[in-house]
Design a protein around this motif. Structure first.
Motif, short mmCIF file in Angstrom:
data_model
loop_
_atom_site.label_atom_id
_atom_site.label_comp_id
_atom_site.label_asym_id
_atom_site.label_seq_id
_atom_site.Cartn_x
_atom_site.Cartn_y
_atom_site.Cartn_z
N UNK A 85 0.81 -1.22 0.00
CA UNK A 85 0.00 0.00 0.00
C UNK A 85 0.84 1.27 0.00
N UNK A 86 0.42 2.21 -0.78
CA UNK A 86 1.08 3.51 -0.85
C UNK A 86 -0.02 4.54 -1.08
N UNK A 87 -0.32 5.33 -0.07
CA UNK A 87 -1.46 6.23 -0.17
C UNK A 87 -1.25 7.36 -1.17
N UNK A 88 -0.03 7.48 -1.70
CA UNK A 88 0.27 8.53 -2.67
C UNK A 88 0.09 8.07 -4.12
N UNK A 89 -0.08 6.79 -4.35
CA UNK A 89 -0.08 6.25 -5.71
C UNK A 89 -1.25 6.75 -6.54
N UNK A 90 -0.98 6.96 -7.82
CA UNK A 90 -2.04 7.30 -8.77
C UNK A 90 -2.92 6.08 -9.02
N UNK A 91 -4.16 6.32 -9.41
CA UNK A 91 -5.05 5.23 -9.76
C UNK A 91 -4.53 4.54 -11.03
N UNK A 92 -4.56 3.21 -11.05
CA UNK A 92 -4.26 2.46 -12.26
C UNK A 92 -5.53 2.30 -13.08
N UNK A 93 -6.60 1.93 -12.40
CA UNK A 93 -7.90 1.80 -13.07
C UNK A 93 -8.58 3.15 -13.22
N UNK A 94 -9.46 3.24 -14.19
CA UNK A 94 -10.29 4.44 -14.33
C UNK A 94 -11.47 4.36 -13.36
N UNK A 95 -11.94 5.52 -12.96
CA UNK A 95 -13.12 5.60 -12.10
C UNK A 95 -14.37 5.20 -12.89
N UNK A 96 -15.27 4.48 -12.22
CA UNK A 96 -16.54 4.08 -12.83
C UNK A 96 -17.50 5.28 -12.79
N UNK A 97 -17.41 6.12 -13.80
CA UNK A 97 -18.18 7.37 -13.81
C UNK A 97 -19.68 7.13 -13.89
#
Length: 375
Positions: free
Chosen positions: A348-360
């Motif tokens: 876990x790294x709370x700074x990481x960017x999302x790999x998946x896209x958000x389910x808009x």
């Protein structure tokens, strides 16, 4: 006779545990004062019938609970402060439980640097009100501001330790609390300081992060009462979304698409850094619904009126309850959904960017459901 390495390590651990026990705040403080008793809290949603929502299994905090907790102030005498880690030393030994998440080998490696210690003993009594992430907006608003307020309200005469340089937005928050900047004592982050007398506030290092703190609520109300900017139409929006488009951490690759969808639903897209602290307070005071990805900008919900709906989009690699608790403090109506970010949960790294896209599409459907409760 040569002592086996495993035995040497075991002896070191025993000494370390004993040493940390001896030097804990309870044992080295000359005074301990209870500031407030925070009540127990949990993540159960009670402000509406959850059955009126679909896909409620995404809500991450159903089983989360915290017991009641007392918050204290400790008076320390003749100590040394490491201003980078905001850790105190007594008689050359570290006080292990006087900081925010400095533990393990890092904590054990910290030492007083005698030849570099700056004497601030002539400053008399000083107040320690912040942690080592003082330039992070959430840490300043959720930790430092309540602690500064508690110190101010105590009526005790002393000086406030503040980071040097004090950033303009930090300075304004102190002014809104009613703190005379002449009473501020600057400390350089890369120095150590000898102090004759310190009032150490647990609020300042996150002890109330997961507790319903009335002192925190009072601090935000004090700031609201001292706002000097007039209310303008461009600052008043019923529905706002806090953008992370220009942020360095936890970036979302399809946030632009999300923003476009939210604009079509009448949301004001807010980049808090484009507004003064006074203006941000007005914006959040007037909002009826706040939507945001997890981020420091959500600390502004401390300025929302009771009953405001908060909808937080939680990344699966950092499901933090801090804004749920701020909502409970301010009697806000909180809901959150957790989304699979694709980040490795085993590292876990709370700074990481999302790999998946958000389910808009899911977010828009959820907003349609939550907006029914706007008053």
């Amino acid at each position: 006779m040569k002592v086996p390495q495993f035995l040497r390590l075991a002896v070191r651990r025993v000494i370390r545990v004993y040493y940390h026990f001896i030097f804990r705040l309870n044992r080295v403080a000359v005074q301990k004062v209870k500031l407030e008793q925070c009540g127990a809290c949990d993540g159960q949603v009670t402000w509406f019938d959850v059955n009126r929502l679909t896909d409620t299994e995404r809500y991450p905090f159903s089983d989360w609970k915290r017991p009641a907790k007392a918050i204290y102030r400790y008076r320390l005498e003749n100590v040394v402060l490491d201003a980078y880690y905001m850790v105190f030393f007594k008689n050359g030994g570290i006080i292990p439980n006087c900081n925010h998440y400095i533990t393990g080998e890092l904590l054990n490696s910290l030492k007083v640097r005698p030849n570099e210690v700056i004497s601030y003993e002539d400053q008399g009594l000083v107040f320690s009100c912040s942690d080592h992430w003082e330039n992070n907006y959430f840490h300043w608003m959720a930790h430092a501001i309540p602690a500064f307020y508690a110190a101010l309200q105590s009526g005790i005469q002393g000086k406030f330790l503040v980071p040097s340089p004090l950033l303009p937005w930090q300075q304004r928050t102190l002014e809104l609390l009613g703190i005379d900047l002449e009473r501020c004592c600057p400390i350089n982050k890369y120095k150590q300081y000898a102090l004759s007398c310190v009032d150490y506030y647990e609020l300042g290092t996150g002890e109330a992060d997961f507790a319903v703190s009335n002192l925190s609520v009072q601090a935000y109300q004090q700031m609201i009462s001292n706002v000097k900017v007039s209310i303008k139409q461009e600052l008043c929006h019923d529905k706002i979304y806090i953008s992370r488009a220009n942020k360095e951490h936890r970036n979302l690759s399809n946030e632009a698409e999300l923003i476009e969808s939210l604009k079509q639903k009448g949301y004001f897209i807010l980049d808090p850094e484009l507004y003064s602290i006074d203006e941000q307070i007005i914006i959040f005071q007037n909002a009826k619904m706040v939507v945001a990805l997890l981020g420091a900008g959500l600390a502004n919900i401390g300025f929302c009126k009771p009953g405001t709906i908060i909808y937080e989009l939680i990344p699966s690699h950092h499901d933090n309850q801090c804004f749920l608790v701020m909502s409970l403090q301010g009697k806000l109506r909180y809901w959150a959904d957790k989304f699979d970010t694709g980040v490795d949960h085993n590292r876990p790294d709370h700074l990481s960017a999302w790999v998946n896209e958000l389910d808009i599409p899911f977010v828009i459907k959820r907003l349609d459901e939550l907006e029914q409760f706007i008053k």
